[in-house]
Design a protein around this motif. Structure first.
Motif, short mmCIF file in Angstrom:
data_model
loop_
_atom_site.label_atom_id
_atom_site.label_comp_id
_atom_site.label_asym_id
_atom_site.label_seq_id
_atom_site.Cartn_x
_atom_site.Cartn_y
_atom_site.Cartn_z
N ILE A 88 0.83 -1.20 0.00
CA ILE A 88 0.00 0.00 0.00
C ILE A 88 0.87 1.25 0.00
O ILE A 88 0.56 2.25 -0.68
CB ILE A 88 -0.95 -0.02 1.22
CG1 ILE A 88 -1.91 -1.20 1.11
CG2 ILE A 88 -1.71 1.29 1.34
CD1 ILE A 88 -2.86 -1.34 2.27
N ILE A 89 1.97 1.23 0.74
CA ILE A 89 2.86 2.40 0.76
C ILE A 89 3.43 2.67 -0.63
O ILE A 89 3.42 3.80 -1.12
CB ILE A 89 3.99 2.20 1.78
CG1 ILE A 89 3.43 2.16 3.21
CG2 ILE A 89 5.03 3.30 1.67
CD1 ILE A 89 4.46 1.85 4.27
N ILE A 90 3.91 1.63 -1.29
CA ILE A 90 4.51 1.79 -2.62
C ILE A 90 3.46 2.27 -3.62
O ILE A 90 3.70 3.20 -4.42
CB ILE A 90 5.15 0.47 -3.08
CG1 ILE A 90 6.34 0.13 -2.17
CG2 ILE A 90 5.59 0.56 -4.52
CD1 ILE A 90 6.92 -1.25 -2.42
N ALA A 91 2.26 1.64 -3.60
CA ALA A 91 1.21 2.05 -4.52
C ALA A 91 0.76 3.47 -4.27
O ALA A 91 0.50 4.24 -5.21
CB ALA A 91 0.02 1.09 -4.41
N SER A 92 0.68 3.87 -3.00
CA SER A 92 0.25 5.23 -2.68
C SER A 92 1.30 6.24 -3.12
O SER A 92 0.97 7.33 -3.62
CB SER A 92 -0.01 5.35 -1.17
OG SER A 92 -1.04 4.46 -0.76
N ARG A 93 2.57 5.94 -2.94
CA ARG A 93 3.62 6.87 -3.37
C ARG A 93 3.61 7.03 -4.90
O ARG A 93 3.77 8.15 -5.41
CB ARG A 93 4.98 6.36 -2.91
CG ARG A 93 5.17 6.37 -1.41
CD ARG A 93 6.61 6.12 -1.02
NE ARG A 93 7.46 7.23 -1.48
CZ ARG A 93 8.78 7.24 -1.35
NH1 ARG A 93 9.40 6.19 -0.83
NH2 ARG A 93 9.49 8.26 -1.77
N VAL A 94 3.43 5.93 -5.60
CA VAL A 94 3.37 6.02 -7.07
C VAL A 94 2.17 6.86 -7.49
O VAL A 94 2.25 7.66 -8.44
CB VAL A 94 3.31 4.61 -7.68
CG1 VAL A 94 3.02 4.68 -9.17
CG2 VAL A 94 4.60 3.86 -7.41
N SER A 95 1.04 6.72 -6.79
CA SER A 95 -0.14 7.50 -7.13
C SER A 95 0.09 8.98 -6.89
O SER A 95 -0.33 9.83 -7.69
CB SER A 95 -1.34 7.02 -6.30
OG SER A 95 -1.62 5.66 -6.58
#
Length: 424
Positions: A293-300
């Motif tokens: 979730i952290i990685i996906a949120s940062r990419v978003s």
């Protein structure tokens, strides 16, 4: 060599190489789809029959002398009565020509032993049944169910199959009298685990997975989004932050069983939390899902056009206002997509749950976050290790249910991304 011919020859060679590459790619796609269809076809072929169950119609006489000898309608007496005797009596009356002890035992075994509990529940729900005769459809034993579904070959020698000719004759006699048939298997969706295949269901596993996923979502989503916002917008650029980012990326690739060992050491051995409960399972799955979730949120957040934040800062907004009022609303679809994909991965995990004891035999569905429970992937693991043929088809059926949930969650991620995404 003529330069023109050399150019034409080179172009032809590159074109042939391109065609070969396209052919290789198409072959890879076709092979991948073929193996995928083979896998799904095998699962469906083995599991679709589990959604039906064989039932036998019996005229059950709710004998007061067996159920309530004193006539006082005492709950404990009714609860502990010998309801299996009612089933055996009905079967003996259906086949009065059967007299031998061994033959009678075979006859009674055609009905599932769990039918006694079904009759008990009917009596406790309606006391007026006592003293009456009711035509009741009861679940057949798993061997009878396998015979009705074609898994037992009648043409094999008698000593090479689980049912002898005498029992098969009883089944044929009931089929001619329309006293045995296959119906939709509501027990599969409405009951917990059982040692008898015909009485086993996935309700307890579904409830355990649902409660664990709630804990996972409540833990991982807010912490993951907050960590992504801080690392992307407010964290200073130094070696400590770089170390944190590297570890987050590494944690996303750590085998899931390591998180199970972590949960066993910290939540159970150190904090003393109860084993085999949705709350511990949810905490372990939450830790496992957090890096995703952290990685996906940062990419978003990174995908939001920088001009949005710069415009907000240019009209006097603070960094926090620009982030929460302008950047996050645009990045929300990607965050939700990453969260749902992470939750789908958590739904299919087995290894970390095995480490914290969610492999226990649980009959009743859990009523809360701290009650013993199992999860759907663990239930599939347990059934796959059972020797009975009835559990084999229920294993495949449970896999189909799990795949349906995973497909639904991924479809929801795609829908949210398309529905909420703002176009520029």
């Amino acid at each position: 060599m003529n330069p023109t011919k050399q150019i034409v020859s080179g172009l032809a060679r590159r074109q042939r190489a391109e065609k070969r590459f396209r052919l290789y790619g198409l072959t890879a796609v076709v092979l991948g789809m073929a193996f995928l269809l083979l896998l799904f076809g095998s699962i469906v072929a083995n599991g679709y029959k589990a959604f039906t169950q064989t039932y036998i119609e019996l005229p059950i006489y709710f004998d007061p002398a067996v159920i309530d000898p004193s006539g006082e309608r005492d709950h404990q007496t009714l609860f502990s009565a010998d309801y299996w005797k009612l089933v055996k009596t009905a079967m003996y009356q259906k086949f009065p020509q059967v007299s031998g002890r061994k033959e009678r035992r075979e006859l009674a075994r055609m009905v599932s032993e769990g039918s006694a509990y079904e009759l008990r529940d009917q009596v406790l729900e309606n006391l007026r049944l006592i003293g009456t005769t009711q035509h009741v459809w009861l679940a057949a034993d798993d061997d009878i169910d396998m015979l009705m579904k074609g898994y037992i070959d009648r043409n094999l020698p008698e000593d090479e199959r689980r049912l002898n000719d005498r029992v098969i004759g009883y089944v044929d006699s009931m089929r001619e009298a329309d006293a045995i048939e296959r119906r939709f298997n509501t027990t599969f969706f409405a009951a917990g685990d059982s040692r008898e295949p015909e009485q086993a269901g996935i309700l307890g596993a579904l409830m355990g997975s649902f409660l664990a996923l709630i804990v996972t979502l409540l833990l991982s989503f807010p912490i993951g989004v907050a960590a992504a916002v801080y690392l992307e917008e407010f964290a200073p650029r130094n070696r400590f932050i770089d170390l944190i980012e590297i570890n987050i990326n590494n944690l996303a690739a750590v085998p899931s069983i390591i998180f199970g060992l972590l949960g066993l050491a910290i939540f159970i051995n150190w904090f003393g939390m109860p084993r085999s409960t949705p709350v511990v399972g949810g905490l372990v799955l939450g830790l496992m899902t957090l890096p995703t979730i952290i990685i996906a949120s940062r990419v978003s957040i990174q995908s939001v056009p920088p001009s949005i934040k710069e415009a907000a800062l240019g009209v006097g907004a603070s960094r926090m206002q620009a982030m929460f009022h302008h950047v996050l609303p645009i990045a929300t679809p990607g965050m939700l997509t990453g969260t749902i994909i992470g939750m789908a991965r958590a739904l299919g995990e087995t290894a970390p749950l095995l480490m914290i004891g969610m492999v226990a035999f649980i009959v009743d569905p859990p009523g809360g976050f701290t009650e013993p429970a199992t999860a759907l992937p663990v239930q599939i693991f347990l059934w796959s290790d059972s020797p009975e043929r009835g559990f084999t088809e229920r294993t495949s059926a449970a896999i189909l249910v799990l795949l349906a949930f995973l497909i639904a969650m991924n479809a929801a991620a795609v829908y949210l991304r398309e529905k909420v995404t703002k176009r520029f």
